[in-house]
Scaffold this active site. Structure first.
Site, PDB file in Angstrom:
ATOM      1  N   SER A 257     -12.934   1.458   1.080  1.00 54.04           N
ATOM      2  CA  SER A 257     -12.915  -0.009   1.217  1.00 54.04           C
ATOM      3  C   SER A 257     -13.435  -0.673  -0.060  1.00 54.04           C
ATOM      4  CB  SER A 257     -13.696  -0.469   2.448  1.00 54.04           C
ATOM      5  OG  SER A 257     -15.036  -0.062   2.403  1.00 54.04           O
TER       6      SER A 257
ATOM      7  N   GLY B 151     -11.428   5.819   5.383  1.00 54.59           N
ATOM      8  CA  GLY B 151     -12.250   5.811   6.587  1.00 54.59           C
ATOM      9  C   GLY B 151     -13.090   7.060   6.782  1.00 54.59           C
TER      10      GLY B 151
ATOM     11  N   ASP C 295     -21.886   0.249  -1.933  1.00 57.89           N
ATOM     12  CA  ASP C 295     -20.543   0.779  -2.170  1.00 57.89           C
ATOM     13  C   ASP C 295     -19.836   0.075  -3.324  1.00 57.89           C
ATOM     14  OD1 ASP C 295     -21.252   2.148   0.070  1.00 57.89           O
ATOM     15  OD2 ASP C 295     -19.709   1.292   1.385  1.00 57.89           O
TER      16      ASP C 295
ATOM     17  N   SER D 223       0.847  -1.197   0.000  1.00 61.03           N
ATOM     18  CA  SER D 223       0.000   0.000   0.000  1.00 61.03           C
ATOM     19  C   SER D 223       0.879   1.241   0.000  1.00 61.03           C
ATOM     20  CB  SER D 223      -0.913   0.028   1.233  1.00 61.03           C
ATOM     21  OG  SER D 223      -1.475   1.337   1.367  1.00 61.03           O
TER      22      SER D 223
HETATM   23  P1  ADP Z   1     -14.357   3.920   4.036  1.00 55.01           P
HETATM   24  O1  ADP Z   1     -14.769   2.783   3.170  1.00 55.01           O
HETATM   25  O2  ADP Z   1     -15.470   4.838   4.345  1.00 55.01           O
HETATM   26  O3  ADP Z   1     -13.170   4.667   3.528  1.00 55.01           O
HETATM   27  P2  ADP Z   1     -13.768   1.753   5.833  1.00 55.01           P
HETATM   28  O4  ADP Z   1     -13.486   1.695   7.283  1.00 55.01           O
HETATM   29  O5  ADP Z   1     -14.894   0.947   5.305  1.00 55.01           O
HETATM   30  O6  ADP Z   1     -13.935   3.300   5.448  1.00 55.01           O
HETATM   31  O7  ADP Z   1     -12.476   1.305   5.028  1.00 55.01           O
HETATM   32  C1  ADP Z   1     -11.234   1.910   5.276  1.00 55.01           C
HETATM   33  C2  ADP Z   1     -10.164   0.842   5.424  1.00 55.01           C
HETATM   34  O8  ADP Z   1      -9.910   0.216   4.149  1.00 55.01           O
HETATM   35  C3  ADP Z   1      -8.811   1.415   5.822  1.00 55.01           C
HETATM   36  O9  ADP Z   1      -8.741   1.572   7.224  1.00 55.01           O
HETATM   37  C4  ADP Z   1      -7.863   0.337   5.316  1.00 55.01           C
HETATM   38  O10 ADP Z   1      -7.834  -0.765   6.190  1.00 55.01           O
HETATM   39  C5  ADP Z   1      -8.539  -0.110   4.026  1.00 55.01           C
HETATM   40  N1  ADP Z   1      -8.001   0.639   2.864  1.00 55.01           N
HETATM   41  C6  ADP Z   1      -8.685   1.436   2.042  1.00 55.01           C
HETATM   42  N2  ADP Z   1      -7.875   1.975   1.105  1.00 55.01           N
HETATM   43  C7  ADP Z   1      -6.636   1.523   1.354  1.00 55.01           C
HETATM   44  C8  ADP Z   1      -5.340   1.736   0.748  1.00 55.01           C
HETATM   45  N3  ADP Z   1      -5.201   2.551  -0.298  1.00 55.01           N
HETATM   46  N4  ADP Z   1      -4.281   1.098   1.295  1.00 55.01           N
HETATM   47  C9  ADP Z   1      -4.430   0.270   2.339  1.00 55.01           C
HETATM   48  N5  ADP Z   1      -5.612   0.044   2.950  1.00 55.01           N
HETATM   49  C10 ADP Z   1      -6.709   0.660   2.482  1.00 55.01           C
HETATM   50 MG    MG Z   2     -16.173   1.249   3.685  1.00 50.97          MG
END
Ligand code: ADP
Ligand code: MG
Length: 388
Positions: free
Chosen positions: A131, A125, A175, A71
């Protein structure tokens, strides 16, 4: 900056620097829900748009039997054996891509060895669904290696399963569906019962201004589960009288009048939100279709206060972000978007006023809470795709 060609070559360079290889690159957008909150798991309607913030997944094959996932956001790498991928979550961000691999393997696909590099400008987040973006972009990348593909709605279901079954978050289908199937300059009215959908045009002179409250009050996710249980309780009470009601999608406000007294007060309020929200969401798509901005704004305001007062999923900061927008020039409609308890509001704004709107809303919010909000000027964008 968000020109796909520019994004592609930047990610190609990052991938080259980290893995020393040439990737194929896939993009999956985040999303903003214009209206239709907590209706998806009641088999109701939602109306999201994909936004021009996206997650890029670069992928290239490996010869050493390993699956290496990196990542760029966290500057962190995880290494696995392709032949022995984890079957359960560890609470790490890599659960999201691993969940996708697990679901694809469950579909009978053999997961090969590969390098995967993830980068995103979707704020993580914050309720804009980073996500779903990481799941959908990962799925496209891995499927391309295997030489397989799925129609958008099927891809969305597989990614939702990755989030539900592997990551363990009980999210609905919205989503992943919009990330996989979004259309430029359109919102998508999705019927969560059968995944049929209609596109509703967002005029070129309307901007999506997303205002991040920078707060998130329910970190555990327990509130989501309790709301969902209350929604199910209300449906079960109505079903005692009308067995054909399987979900609140099938119920009416009239049912609530008659049998609401048999529910807990919480279930009654949650149900009032969900049932009225379904009506508003369909009406909002029609208002977009007709270009009726006044009606759209009215529906968004009603939706916000229903979400805040009946669903009790807002917070002081989000209510203020909506109120502070009301008399700013150019506002068409504003409401809290996403799972609730913080996160972002979505504002439909006359494009000519969007920059000034964003600046003034930010100043007002900062003056009230001493928190500098991030404000994103977005347009409805295309769903997941390969960047050639
Ligand atoms: P949202 O979907 O609203 O952004 P979520 O809690 O559902 O919030 O998802 C966020 C999580 O997804 C992050 O905390 C991480 O674990 C994962 N994630 C999302 N994008 C990345 C990324 N680019 N690199 C690593 N992890 C990611
Ligand atoms: Mg999410």
């Amino acid at each position: 900056m968000r020109d796909p060609q520019v994004l592609r070559s930047l990610h190609q360079a990052r991938f080259g620097a980290h893995f020393g290889a040439e990737p194929a690159i896939f993009a999956a957008p985040g999303r903003v829900n214009l209206i239709g909150e907590h209706t998806d798991y009641a088999e109701g309607f939602v109306m999201p748009a994909a936004i021009d913030f996206a997650t890029l997944a670069g992928v290239s094959p490996r010869a050493d039997g390993k699956v290496v996932i990196y990542s760029e956001n966290y500057k962190e790498e995880r290494v696995f054996e392709a032949a022995a991928l984890p079957k359960t979550k560890t609470g790490h961000w890599s659960d999201y891509p691993l969940g996708v691999l697990s679901v694809l393997a469950g579909e009978g696909l053999a997961i090969p060895a590969f390098s995967l590099s993830i980068w995103s400008d979707v704020p993580l987040g914050s309720g804009l669904s980073s996500s779903a973006a990481i799941e959908v972009s990962t799925a496209l990348a891995v499927l391309s290696l295997i030489g397989a593909s799925y129609p958008g709605p099927v891809l969305a279901r597989l990614c939702q399963r990755a989030e539900n079954e592997f990551v363990g978050a009980s999210s609905g289908i919205m989503d992943q569906f919009i990330s996989a199937n979004g259309k430029k300059d359109h919102a998508l009215l999705l019927d969560c019962r059968d995944l049929s959908y209609k596109l509703a045009p967002i005029p070129a002179d309307v901007a999506l201004v997303i205002a991040n409250t920078m707060v998130k009050h329910a970190v555990t996710g327990g509130e989501y589960t309790s709301r969902r249980a209350q929604v199910e309780e209300a449906a079960a009470v109505i079903a005692r009288h009308r067995p054909e009601v399987k979900f609140l999608r099938d119920a009416t406000l009239d049912d609530l009048e008659r049998w609401g007294g048999e529910m807990s007060p919480e279930a009654l309020k949650r149900a009032r939100h969900v049932i009225s929200e379904n009506l508003r969401t369909v009406a909002a798509a029609e208002a977009l279709e007709r270009g009726d901005r006044e009606e759209l704004g009215r529906l968004m305001a009603e939706a916000h206060w229903s979400y805040s007062r009946d669903f009790e999923a807002s917070c002081v900061e989000a209510d203020a972000m909506v109120e502070l927008a009301q008399d700013l020039p150019g506002l068409i409609g504003a409401r809290l978007t996403g799972g609730g308890f913080g996160g972002c509001t979505v504002n439909l704004v006359d494009a000519a006023h969007a920059a000034e709107f964003a600046a003034r809303l930010g100043e007002r919010y900062q003056a009230r809470f001493a928190i500098r909000p991030e404000i994103y000027l977005c347009h409805a964008s295309e769903g997941a795709r390969k960047l050639d």
